[in-house]
Motif scaffolding. Structure first.
Motif, mmCIF file in Angstrom:
data_model
loop_
_atom_site.group_PDB
_atom_site.id
_atom_site.type_symbol
_atom_site.label_atom_id
_atom_site.label_comp_id
_atom_site.label_asym_id
_atom_site.label_seq_id
_atom_site.Cartn_x
_atom_site.Cartn_y
_atom_site.Cartn_z
ATOM 1 N N ALA A 17 6.840 4.994 -7.406
ATOM 2 C CA ALA A 17 5.536 5.434 -7.906
ATOM 3 C C ALA A 17 5.400 5.150 -9.402
ATOM 4 O O ALA A 17 4.352 4.692 -9.870
ATOM 5 C CB ALA A 17 5.345 6.919 -7.632
ATOM 6 N N PHE A 20 4.810 1.473 -9.802
ATOM 7 C CA PHE A 20 3.433 1.110 -9.492
ATOM 8 C C PHE A 20 2.489 1.491 -10.630
ATOM 9 O O PHE A 20 1.520 0.787 -10.901
ATOM 10 C CB PHE A 20 2.968 1.769 -8.199
ATOM 11 C CG PHE A 20 3.461 1.072 -6.962
ATOM 12 C CD1 PHE A 20 3.633 -0.297 -6.931
ATOM 13 C CD2 PHE A 20 3.747 1.793 -5.813
ATOM 14 C CE1 PHE A 20 4.072 -0.939 -5.795
ATOM 15 C CE2 PHE A 20 4.192 1.165 -4.671
ATOM 16 C CZ PHE A 20 4.361 -0.211 -4.666
ATOM 17 N N ARG A 21 2.769 2.613 -11.287
ATOM 18 C CA ARG A 21 1.932 3.011 -12.421
ATOM 19 C C ARG A 21 2.044 1.984 -13.545
ATOM 20 O O ARG A 21 1.051 1.603 -14.155
ATOM 21 C CB ARG A 21 2.339 4.387 -12.933
ATOM 22 C CG ARG A 21 1.596 4.784 -14.197
ATOM 23 C CD ARG A 21 2.091 6.062 -14.781
ATOM 24 N NE ARG A 21 1.598 7.187 -13.997
ATOM 25 C CZ ARG A 21 1.846 8.441 -14.311
ATOM 26 N NH1 ARG A 21 2.597 8.736 -15.336
ATOM 27 N NH2 ARG A 21 1.350 9.412 -13.575
ATOM 28 N N LYS A 25 -1.118 -0.693 -10.476
ATOM 29 C CA LYS A 25 -1.528 -0.799 -9.076
ATOM 30 C C LYS A 25 -2.538 0.303 -8.764
ATOM 31 O O LYS A 25 -2.727 1.220 -9.549
ATOM 32 C CB LYS A 25 -0.311 -0.674 -8.155
ATOM 33 C CG LYS A 25 0.685 -1.798 -8.328
ATOM 34 C CD LYS A 25 0.135 -3.109 -7.803
ATOM 35 C CE LYS A 25 1.158 -4.214 -7.953
ATOM 36 N NZ LYS A 25 0.665 -5.509 -7.632
ATOM 37 N N TRP A 28 -4.100 5.245 -5.432
ATOM 38 C CA TRP A 28 -3.746 5.860 -4.161
ATOM 39 C C TRP A 28 -2.322 5.516 -3.748
ATOM 40 O O TRP A 28 -1.678 6.293 -3.030
ATOM 41 C CB TRP A 28 -4.744 5.487 -3.059
ATOM 42 C CG TRP A 28 -4.780 4.029 -2.714
ATOM 43 C CD1 TRP A 28 -5.560 3.073 -3.263
ATOM 44 C CD2 TRP A 28 -3.956 3.362 -1.751
ATOM 45 N NE1 TRP A 28 -5.298 1.855 -2.706
ATOM 46 C CE2 TRP A 28 -4.314 2.003 -1.768
ATOM 47 C CE3 TRP A 28 -2.967 3.787 -0.867
ATOM 48 C CZ2 TRP A 28 -3.708 1.072 -0.945
ATOM 49 C CZ3 TRP A 28 -2.360 2.840 -0.053
ATOM 50 C CH2 TRP A 28 -2.738 1.514 -0.089
ATOM 51 N N THR A 29 -1.798 4.362 -4.167
ATOM 52 C CA THR A 29 -0.417 4.021 -3.820
ATOM 53 C C THR A 29 0.564 4.935 -4.555
ATOM 54 O O THR A 29 1.560 5.367 -3.976
ATOM 55 C CB THR A 29 -0.104 2.555 -4.153
ATOM 56 O OG1 THR A 29 -0.388 2.309 -5.514
ATOM 57 C CG2 THR A 29 -0.913 1.611 -3.286
ATOM 58 N N GLN A 30 0.254 5.239 -5.812
ATOM 59 C CA GLN A 30 1.112 6.154 -6.565
ATOM 60 C C GLN A 30 1.107 7.536 -5.932
ATOM 61 O O GLN A 30 2.173 8.149 -5.743
ATOM 62 C CB GLN A 30 0.626 6.269 -8.000
ATOM 63 C CG GLN A 30 0.658 4.981 -8.785
ATOM 64 C CD GLN A 30 -0.035 5.126 -10.110
ATOM 65 O OE1 GLN A 30 0.010 6.187 -10.709
ATOM 66 N NE2 GLN A 30 -0.692 4.082 -10.566
ATOM 67 N N SER A 32 0.418 8.349 -2.860
ATOM 68 C CA SER A 32 1.084 8.358 -1.555
ATOM 69 C C SER A 32 2.607 8.387 -1.723
ATOM 70 O O SER A 32 3.298 9.079 -0.961
ATOM 71 C CB SER A 32 0.646 7.169 -0.714
ATOM 72 O OG SER A 32 1.021 5.960 -1.329
ATOM 73 N N PHE A 33 3.134 7.680 -2.708
ATOM 74 C CA PHE A 33 4.578 7.707 -2.936
ATOM 75 C C PHE A 33 5.025 9.080 -3.418
ATOM 76 O O PHE A 33 6.081 9.573 -3.007
ATOM 77 C CB PHE A 33 4.976 6.627 -3.946
ATOM 78 C CG PHE A 33 5.334 5.311 -3.314
ATOM 79 C CD1 PHE A 33 6.580 4.742 -3.521
ATOM 80 C CD2 PHE A 33 4.429 4.640 -2.507
ATOM 81 C CE1 PHE A 33 6.919 3.534 -2.940
ATOM 82 C CE2 PHE A 33 4.750 3.442 -1.921
ATOM 83 C CZ PHE A 33 5.999 2.877 -2.132
#
Length: 52
Positions: A17, A20-21, A25, A28-30, A32-33
């Motif tokens: 996460a 991704f930050r 990215k 929502w991906t952060q 979700s992780f």
């Protein structure tokens, strides 16, 4: 044993996460992780409780 594996998995998910930050990215991906890491820590905790 499984609680240690789940705690390690949570660490990897938080690291993902944060990565991704840094890569900018989608948000929502952060999230979700982070949610998956929290669920992994909760499962590790529940595995340490004594059986009734």
């Amino acid at each position: 044993m499984w609680s240690i594996v789940l705690m390690g998995l949570a660490g990897l998910l938080v690291g993902g996460a944060l990565s991704f930050r840094q890569q900018k990215k989608p948000f929502w991906t952060q999230i979700s992780f982070y949610v998956l890491a929290g669920m992994s820590l909760l499962a590790a905790y529940l595995l340490t409780l004594p059986a009734q």
